[in-house]
Scaffold this active site. Sequence first.
Site, PDB file in Angstrom:
ATOM      1  N   TYR A 105     -12.591   0.830 -44.659  1.00 27.82           N
ATOM      2  CA  TYR A 105     -13.926   0.694 -44.083  1.00 27.82           C
ATOM      3  C   TYR A 105     -14.029  -0.651 -43.362  1.00 27.82           C
ATOM      4  CZ  TYR A 105     -18.461   2.270 -43.007  1.00 27.82           C
ATOM      5  OH  TYR A 105     -19.546   2.674 -42.275  1.00 27.82           O
ATOM      6  N   ARG A 158     -24.107   2.771 -32.179  1.00 33.19           N
ATOM      7  CA  ARG A 158     -24.211   1.384 -32.699  1.00 33.19           C
ATOM      8  C   ARG A 158     -23.276   1.254 -33.901  1.00 33.19           C
ATOM      9  NH1 ARG A 158     -27.677  -1.177 -36.899  1.00 33.19           N
ATOM     10  NH2 ARG A 158     -26.099   0.135 -37.773  1.00 33.19           N
ATOM     11  N   LYS A 176     -16.668   6.585 -44.329  1.00 32.75           N
ATOM     12  CA  LYS A 176     -17.746   6.627 -45.323  1.00 32.75           C
ATOM     13  C   LYS A 176     -17.507   7.742 -46.332  1.00 32.75           C
ATOM     14  CE  LYS A 176     -21.221   3.811 -45.170  1.00 32.75           C
ATOM     15  NZ  LYS A 176     -22.375   3.158 -44.580  1.00 32.75           N
ATOM     16  N   GLU A 247     -25.741   7.820 -39.774  1.00 31.09           N
ATOM     17  CA  GLU A 247     -24.970   6.584 -39.839  1.00 31.09           C
ATOM     18  C   GLU A 247     -24.761   6.000 -38.445  1.00 31.09           C
ATOM     19  OE1 GLU A 247     -23.879   5.384 -42.805  1.00 31.09           O
ATOM     20  OE2 GLU A 247     -23.032   3.640 -41.795  1.00 31.09           O
ATOM     21  N   ASP A 248     -25.111   4.743 -38.295  1.00 32.55           N
ATOM     22  CA  ASP A 248     -24.814   3.986 -37.077  1.00 32.55           C
ATOM     23  C   ASP A 248     -25.394   4.606 -35.803  1.00 32.55           C
ATOM     24  OD1 ASP A 248     -23.690   2.098 -38.649  1.00 32.55           O
ATOM     25  OD2 ASP A 248     -21.642   2.320 -37.933  1.00 32.55           O
ATOM     26  N   ASP A 270     -28.269   5.424 -44.153  1.00 36.58           N
ATOM     27  CA  ASP A 270     -27.700   4.366 -44.988  1.00 36.58           C
ATOM     28  C   ASP A 270     -27.942   2.976 -44.413  1.00 36.58           C
ATOM     29  OD1 ASP A 270     -26.097   3.538 -47.280  1.00 36.58           O
ATOM     30  OD2 ASP A 270     -24.685   2.843 -45.764  1.00 36.58           O
ATOM     31  N   ASP A 271     -27.945   2.856 -43.080  1.00 37.48           N
ATOM     32  CA  ASP A 271     -28.144   1.537 -42.471  1.00 37.48           C
ATOM     33  C   ASP A 271     -29.489   0.952 -42.890  1.00 37.48           C
ATOM     34  OD1 ASP A 271     -25.728   1.797 -40.941  1.00 37.48           O
ATOM     35  OD2 ASP A 271     -26.823   3.257 -39.735  1.00 37.48           O
ATOM     36  N   ASN A 410     -22.693  -8.928 -40.612  1.00 38.00           N
ATOM     37  CA  ASN A 410     -21.261  -8.642 -40.569  1.00 38.00           C
ATOM     38  C   ASN A 410     -20.773  -8.731 -39.130  1.00 38.00           C
ATOM     39  OD1 ASN A 410     -20.946  -7.836 -43.361  1.00 38.00           O
ATOM     40  ND2 ASN A 410     -22.135  -6.019 -42.828  1.00 38.00           N
TER      41      ASN A 410
HETATM   42  P1  NAD Z   1     -30.132  -4.329 -35.539  1.00 36.76           P
HETATM   43  O1  NAD Z   1     -29.483  -4.466 -34.225  1.00 36.76           O
HETATM   44  O2  NAD Z   1     -30.962  -3.132 -35.832  1.00 36.76           O
HETATM   45  O3  NAD Z   1     -31.068  -5.618 -35.801  1.00 36.76           O
HETATM   46  C1  NAD Z   1     -30.730  -6.954 -35.500  1.00 36.76           C
HETATM   47  C2  NAD Z   1     -32.014  -7.760 -35.437  1.00 36.76           C
HETATM   48  O4  NAD Z   1     -31.704  -9.134 -35.264  1.00 36.76           O
HETATM   49  C3  NAD Z   1     -32.925  -7.378 -34.304  1.00 36.76           C
HETATM   50  O5  NAD Z   1     -34.253  -7.292 -34.769  1.00 36.76           O
HETATM   51  C4  NAD Z   1     -32.828  -8.539 -33.346  1.00 36.76           C
HETATM   52  O6  NAD Z   1     -34.031  -8.738 -32.636  1.00 36.76           O
HETATM   53  C5  NAD Z   1     -32.598  -9.666 -34.317  1.00 36.76           C
HETATM   54  N1  NAD Z   1     -32.065 -10.852 -33.655  1.00 36.76           N
HETATM   55  C6  NAD Z   1     -31.207 -10.909 -32.616  1.00 36.76           C
HETATM   56  N2  NAD Z   1     -31.055 -12.196 -32.251  1.00 36.76           N
HETATM   57  C7  NAD Z   1     -31.802 -12.939 -33.084  1.00 36.76           C
HETATM   58  C8  NAD Z   1     -32.055 -14.329 -33.184  1.00 36.76           C
HETATM   59  N3  NAD Z   1     -31.480 -15.210 -32.358  1.00 36.76           N
HETATM   60  N4  NAD Z   1     -32.895 -14.751 -34.147  1.00 36.76           N
HETATM   61  C9  NAD Z   1     -33.464 -13.876 -34.955  1.00 36.76           C
HETATM   62  N5  NAD Z   1     -33.276 -12.552 -34.914  1.00 36.76           N
HETATM   63  C10 NAD Z   1     -32.440 -12.086 -33.962  1.00 36.76           C
HETATM   64  O7  NAD Z   1     -28.990  -4.457 -36.612  1.00 36.76           O
HETATM   65  P2  NAD Z   1     -29.090  -4.111 -38.166  1.00 36.76           P
HETATM   66  O8  NAD Z   1     -28.628  -2.749 -38.431  1.00 36.76           O
HETATM   67  O9  NAD Z   1     -30.441  -4.488 -38.641  1.00 36.76           O
HETATM   68  O10 NAD Z   1     -27.981  -5.090 -38.738  1.00 36.76           O
HETATM   69  C11 NAD Z   1     -28.125  -6.490 -38.653  1.00 36.76           C
HETATM   70  C12 NAD Z   1     -26.959  -7.155 -39.355  1.00 36.76           C
HETATM   71  O11 NAD Z   1     -26.999  -6.832 -40.741  1.00 36.76           O
HETATM   72  C13 NAD Z   1     -25.589  -6.692 -38.848  1.00 36.76           C
HETATM   73  O12 NAD Z   1     -24.736  -7.795 -38.732  1.00 36.76           O
HETATM   74  C14 NAD Z   1     -25.097  -5.803 -39.943  1.00 36.76           C
HETATM   75  O13 NAD Z   1     -23.687  -5.852 -40.062  1.00 36.76           O
HETATM   76  C15 NAD Z   1     -25.734  -6.410 -41.163  1.00 36.76           C
HETATM   77  N6  NAD Z   1     -25.865  -5.431 -42.231  1.00 36.76           N
HETATM   78  C16 NAD Z   1     -25.406  -5.762 -43.461  1.00 36.76           C
HETATM   79  C17 NAD Z   1     -25.483  -4.856 -44.493  1.00 36.76           C
HETATM   80  C18 NAD Z   1     -24.989  -5.227 -45.845  1.00 36.76           C
HETATM   81  O14 NAD Z   1     -24.645  -6.354 -46.054  1.00 36.76           O
HETATM   82  N7  NAD Z   1     -24.944  -4.341 -46.788  1.00 36.76           N
HETATM   83  C19 NAD Z   1     -26.015  -3.593 -44.269  1.00 36.76           C
HETATM   84  C20 NAD Z   1     -26.514  -3.271 -43.001  1.00 36.76           C
HETATM   85  C21 NAD Z   1     -26.431  -4.206 -41.985  1.00 36.76           C
END
Ligand code: NAD
Length: 553
Positions: A105, A158, A176, A247-248, A270-271, A410
């Site tokens: 993964y 995405r 997954k 997913e994604d 899941d996201d 990530n």
């Molecule tokens: P997303 O694209 O839906 O959201 C990202 C957000 O960050 C958006 O609201 C964007 O406006 C904001 N952003 C961008 N630039 C910014 C800045 N300079 N300052 C503040 N905010 C800013 O993505 P997502 O699905 O919400 O995922 C976000 C991150 O979380 C990814 O890196 C993903 O890998 C991580 N994530 C981690 C886990 C986990 O640890 N289990 C699970 C899901 C997602």
Amino acid sequence: MNQPSRRPRSAAAKLPHGAALLHDPLLNKGTAFTEAERASLGLRGLLPPHVHTLEEQVARVMDNYRNKQTDLERYIHLVSLQDRNETLFYKVVGEHIEEMMPIIYTPTVGQACQQWGHLFRRPRGLYVSWKDRGSVAGLLRNWPGQDVRVIVVTDGERILGLGDQGVGGMGIPVGKLSLYTACAGIDPSRTLPVMLDVGTENEGYLGDPLYMGLRQRRIRGPEYDALVAEFITAVGEVFPSALIQFEDFANLNAFRLLAQWRDKVCTFNDDMQGTAAVTLAGIYSALRLTGKKLRDQTILFLGAGEAGVGIGDLIVSAMVDEGATVEEARRRCWFVDSHGLVVKSREGLAEHKLRFAHDAPPAPDLLTAVETLEPTAIIGVSTIARAFSRPVIEAMSRLNARPIIFALSNPTSKAECTAEEAYGWSNGKAIFASGSPFPPCVVKGTTFVSGQGNNVYIFPGVGLGVVASQARHVTDQMFAAAARTLASLVLPADLEMGRIYPSLTRIREVSAQIAVAVAEVAFKAGLARVARPADVLKLVESAMWTPRYREYV
Ligand code: NAD
């Protein structure tokens, strides 16, 4: 085509014979076929003479695995094994889960998605493209599995933090579902990875002669929604007991599709929901260290996308369970996005942010928001590396005896801070978790082993609970129960070293306990399609597949 036959495993007469059996990954045992099986199944001469045990086969796989030079080579090695012999694949992965999780993964699967058309060896899963509209049920009927229970579907728009991967996004449902089996014992013959190919905006792929998807811009709007609806309806006809995990998908589709389908079919995203539950579990564990209540926390998110808003929604519902009103709970969750603090006076806020837009003066950046709101926890889901700067972490440590700091973005290169920074700048006070794993670090003579808020702690167990109870829908209460259960399984020894999640080596036990909690919610809410047995753990365990060879003769 390497699609397995899914025939019954017991009666030798019903099994494919000879080479066909060796080419069926669900039934193949390779060199472990016994003399008697070789004789009665037409295998004599098709295998080298020595009969190996499963354990000896594992040793051979690991020998080869260790000789690989790169993670991508390790990925290809494992996926090729999965295509030949699923029992051996899951035995190997199950025994080396911590080591192999980042290979099958994230992050390695991301590299595989990016090179999908170039690495392609054999198809796995179902490809439903825009050209198939009107006949999706027919495609599902082509799938050899008779009793699919878990589907993971993506449209590839995405993928992880890598953007639009088009048809290469298929690596994600495949990966997954491997985790569903490895971590929760979902029978691999009952899983189905699906790629909804509606085109791609990725110029690189559109111009790549080896790209394997539709070479067109993405279909959007009502036509896109119609294809998704046709797919979901067809699943209901062909596999009526299946759970569909989204997913994604890109933000614009993910929020809308979840809202549209969650009360109609058995589905979750899941996201949003898996991430939310694993993060809430981390907060519950952290509260075991601070001795405080969830409803008294003030939580500030950096990033207001799928992950952030998903976590916010689940925290609100958990605070409501503790007696807060929805309004009170929402006022305890604040968001900073790329334009600063999300407040009511801001114009043009996206729909999903509106419920967390509070009446407050704007704050241009995270540090100002921390100083103004005095949060007890900051949660980074922004994809912005190092956004939790030294002043931010120092401010959090001044405001809190034990600041909760989760840097969930990530891959590692995008984390809002490293484990070393969180512990170092807070003088060891931070309760820290990350999205990607960090190695243990030593700060002022103390060793900290931080936890990884990996969704794999949640979704396999939720899926198993849904499968075992045959739940009609997946509810927020199920994710809240999963979060509470996960937190309860963290050992005092884990907490002592700073780890707010259990060791991944316990993942099957963790998934089984989460499945029990999820099934109990289903029984209580009248959503289960089987009667509640006296022993729910036994029901769950009986639904868990174990990688061992069945005797065919
Ligand atoms: P997303 O694209 O839906 O959201 C990202 C957000 O960050 C958006 O609201 C964007 O406006 C904001 N952003 C961008 N630039 C910014 C800045 N300079 N300052 C503040 N905010 C800013 O993505 P997502 O699905 O919400 O995922 C976000 C991150 O979380 C990814 O890196 C993903 O890998 C991580 N994530 C981690 C886990 C986990 O640890 N289990 C699970 C899901 C997602």
